[in-house]
Design a protein around this motif. Structure first.
Motif, PDB file in Angstrom:
ATOM      1  N   UNK A  21     -15.902 -17.623  11.678  1.00  0.00           N
ATOM      2  CA  UNK A  21     -16.560 -17.250  10.433  1.00  0.00           C
ATOM      3  C   UNK A  21     -17.447 -18.354   9.873  1.00  0.00           C
ATOM      4  N   UNK A  22     -17.173 -19.600  10.220  1.00  0.00           N
ATOM      5  CA  UNK A  22     -18.085 -20.675   9.833  1.00  0.00           C
ATOM      6  C   UNK A  22     -19.440 -20.493  10.490  1.00  0.00           C
ATOM      7  N   UNK A  23     -19.431 -20.164  11.769  1.00  0.00           N
ATOM      8  CA  UNK A  23     -20.663 -19.919  12.505  1.00  0.00           C
ATOM      9  C   UNK A  23     -21.358 -18.659  11.994  1.00  0.00           C
ATOM     10  N   UNK A  24     -20.579 -17.602  11.760  1.00  0.00           N
ATOM     11  CA  UNK A  24     -21.133 -16.351  11.240  1.00  0.00           C
ATOM     12  C   UNK A  24     -21.802 -16.616   9.887  1.00  0.00           C
ATOM     13  N   UNK A  26     -23.042 -19.399   8.817  1.00  0.00           N
ATOM     14  CA  UNK A  26     -24.269 -20.157   9.068  1.00  0.00           C
ATOM     15  C   UNK A  26     -25.405 -19.224   9.505  1.00  0.00           C
ATOM     16  N   UNK A  27     -25.125 -18.365  10.479  1.00  0.00           N
ATOM     17  CA  UNK A  27     -26.146 -17.432  10.950  1.00  0.00           C
ATOM     18  C   UNK A  27     -26.702 -16.589   9.808  1.00  0.00           C
ATOM     19  N   UNK A  28     -25.769 -15.932   9.093  1.00  0.00           N
ATOM     20  CA  UNK A  28     -26.190 -14.987   8.063  1.00  0.00           C
ATOM     21  C   UNK A  28     -26.896 -15.683   6.909  1.00  0.00           C
ATOM     22  N   UNK A  29     -26.355 -16.788   6.440  1.00  0.00           N
ATOM     23  CA  UNK A  29     -26.889 -17.424   5.229  1.00  0.00           C
ATOM     24  C   UNK A  29     -28.167 -18.214   5.470  1.00  0.00           C
ATOM     25  N   UNK A  30     -28.459 -18.548   6.722  1.00  0.00           N
ATOM     26  CA  UNK A  30     -29.656 -19.353   6.987  1.00  0.00           C
ATOM     27  C   UNK A  30     -30.722 -18.645   7.818  1.00  0.00           C
ATOM     28  N   UNK A  31     -30.370 -17.550   8.523  1.00  0.00           N
ATOM     29  CA  UNK A  31     -31.326 -16.967   9.458  1.00  0.00           C
ATOM     30  C   UNK A  31     -31.397 -15.444   9.433  1.00  0.00           C
ATOM     31  N   UNK A  32     -30.622 -14.777   8.610  1.00  0.00           N
ATOM     32  CA  UNK A  32     -30.641 -13.312   8.551  1.00  0.00           C
ATOM     33  C   UNK A  32     -31.324 -12.902   7.243  1.00  0.00           C
ATOM     34  N   UNK A  33     -32.492 -12.266   7.336  1.00  0.00           N
ATOM     35  CA  UNK A  33     -33.305 -11.981   6.149  1.00  0.00           C
ATOM     36  C   UNK A  33     -32.519 -11.259   5.052  1.00  0.00           C
ATOM     37  N   UNK A  34     -31.546 -10.446   5.411  1.00  0.00           N
ATOM     38  CA  UNK A  34     -30.799  -9.667   4.436  1.00  0.00           C
ATOM     39  C   UNK A  34     -29.679 -10.469   3.771  1.00  0.00           C
ATOM     40  N   UNK A  35     -29.375 -11.653   4.281  1.00  0.00           N
ATOM     41  CA  UNK A  35     -28.220 -12.393   3.756  1.00  0.00           C
ATOM     42  C   UNK A  35     -28.519 -13.867   3.474  1.00  0.00           C
ATOM     43  N   UNK A  36     -29.785 -14.238   3.413  1.00  0.00           N
ATOM     44  CA  UNK A  36     -30.143 -15.638   3.157  1.00  0.00           C
ATOM     45  C   UNK A  36     -29.452 -16.098   1.865  1.00  0.00           C
ATOM     46  N   UNK A  37     -28.748 -17.214   1.965  1.00  0.00           N
ATOM     47  CA  UNK A  37     -28.075 -17.773   0.804  1.00  0.00           C
ATOM     48  C   UNK A  37     -26.703 -17.193   0.500  1.00  0.00           C
ATOM     49  N   UNK A  39     -22.962 -16.786   0.206  1.00  0.00           N
ATOM     50  CA  UNK A  39     -21.957 -17.855   0.218  1.00  0.00           C
ATOM     51  C   UNK A  39     -20.807 -17.537   1.169  1.00  0.00           C
ATOM     52  N   UNK A  40     -20.082 -18.564   1.534  1.00  0.00           N
ATOM     53  CA  UNK A  40     -19.012 -18.440   2.531  1.00  0.00           C
ATOM     54  C   UNK A  40     -17.909 -17.500   2.071  1.00  0.00           C
ATOM     55  N   UNK A  41     -17.539 -17.557   0.802  1.00  0.00           N
ATOM     56  CA  UNK A  41     -16.481 -16.682   0.305  1.00  0.00           C
ATOM     57  C   UNK A  41     -16.870 -15.213   0.460  1.00  0.00           C
ATOM     58  N   UNK A  42     -18.126 -14.894   0.190  1.00  0.00           N
ATOM     59  CA  UNK A  42     -18.596 -13.516   0.344  1.00  0.00           C
ATOM     60  C   UNK A  42     -18.516 -13.077   1.799  1.00  0.00           C
ATOM     61  N   UNK A  43     -18.920 -13.946   2.716  1.00  0.00           N
ATOM     62  CA  UNK A  43     -18.832 -13.619   4.143  1.00  0.00           C
ATOM     63  C   UNK A  43     -17.373 -13.391   4.535  1.00  0.00           C
ATOM     64  N   UNK A  48     -13.193  -9.596   6.053  1.00  0.00           N
ATOM     65  CA  UNK A  48     -11.775  -9.245   5.900  1.00  0.00           C
ATOM     66  C   UNK A  48     -11.597  -7.763   5.574  1.00  0.00           C
ATOM     67  N   UNK A  49     -12.576  -7.169   4.881  1.00  0.00           N
ATOM     68  CA  UNK A  49     -12.472  -5.771   4.493  1.00  0.00           C
ATOM     69  C   UNK A  49     -13.201  -4.817   5.420  1.00  0.00           C
ATOM     70  N   UNK A  50     -13.609  -5.293   6.577  1.00  0.00           N
ATOM     71  CA  UNK A  50     -14.410  -4.480   7.496  1.00  0.00           C
ATOM     72  C   UNK A  50     -13.862  -4.555   8.912  1.00  0.00           C
ATOM     73  N   UNK A  51     -14.428  -3.744   9.779  1.00  0.00           N
ATOM     74  CA  UNK A  51     -14.132  -3.803  11.208  1.00  0.00           C
ATOM     75  C   UNK A  51     -15.124  -4.774  11.840  1.00  0.00           C
ATOM     76  N   UNK A  52     -14.650  -5.925  12.320  1.00  0.00           N
ATOM     77  CA  UNK A  52     -15.569  -6.899  12.902  1.00  0.00           C
ATOM     78  C   UNK A  52     -15.743  -6.683  14.402  1.00  0.00           C
ATOM     79  N   UNK A  53     -16.920  -7.012  14.903  1.00  0.00           N
ATOM     80  CA  UNK A  53     -17.156  -7.029  16.340  1.00  0.00           C
ATOM     81  C   UNK A  53     -17.803  -8.367  16.673  1.00  0.00           C
ATOM     82  N   UNK A  54     -17.204  -9.091  17.586  1.00  0.00           N
ATOM     83  CA  UNK A  54     -17.762 -10.355  18.025  1.00  0.00           C
ATOM     84  C   UNK A  54     -18.069 -10.291  19.504  1.00  0.00           C
TER      85      UNK A  54
END
Length: 165
Positions: A21-24, A26-37, A39-43, A48-54
């Motif tokens: 999730x640290x890497x996720x 980083x990806x989302x908050x720095x390079x995904x147009x829909x999630x720039x900025x 915060x880690x708690x939100x990620x 935690x409330x979703x079905x994750x696929x890695x």
């Protein structure tokens, strides 16, 4: 738990314990147009409330892609936060991830999957996603746009709205 291995050894799994999730974040908050900025708690809370696929590379198990599905696991799903590491792009991992999510949700009985994209329509179209047939039926509530609470009380300090019975 759902797992799938490609012929070239890439592993796809819904096991939340495998997520970096640290890497996720980083990806989302720095390079995904829909999630720039974002915060880690939100990620953390969103996953935690979703079905994750890695997706994990064969050489060392390092995570190279992620997707999150918000779903009741019965009738409806929203595929979101899908991201492939820039260094791993061009290998078909995005389409494989979207198709695997579609297939896993089908096994659960989910018949409607939505997603939104600005720039990856062709990736999703290859696995069966199409523009909405009747977009005028769909509506959304974007909480970034202020609305007046039904109680008539103004909410100016950001505290949760409480309703007395």
């Amino acid at each position: 738990m759902f797992t799938l291995t490609r012929t070239d050894g890439y592993l796809l799994s819904t096991d939340p314990a495998l997520l970096d999730l640290g890497l996720v974040h980083h990806w989302l908050s720095t390079d995904a147009y829909w999630a720039i900025g974002r915060d880690r708690d939100t990620v953390d809370r969103a996953f935690a409330g979703s079905l994750p696929l890695g997706v994990y590379r064969p050489e060392d198990g390092r995570q190279v892609a992620v997707a999150r599905v918000v779903t009741d696991r019965v009738t409806f799903a929203w595929l979101c936060d899908m991201y492939v590491d820039r260094a791993a792009r061009g290998r078909g991992l995005g389409g494989w991830l979207a198709g695997a999510a579609r297939d896993h949700l089908d096994e659960l009985g989910v018949r409607r999957i939505l997603l939104a994209t600005n720039d990856a329509h062709q990736v999703y179209a290859r696995v069966g996603f199409r523009p909405l047939d009747v977009p005028e039926r769909w509506m959304n509530l974007d909480r970034r746009i202020p609305v007046t609470p039904v109680t008539g009380k103004e909410q100016s300090d950001g505290t949760p709205l409480t309703v007395e019975a």
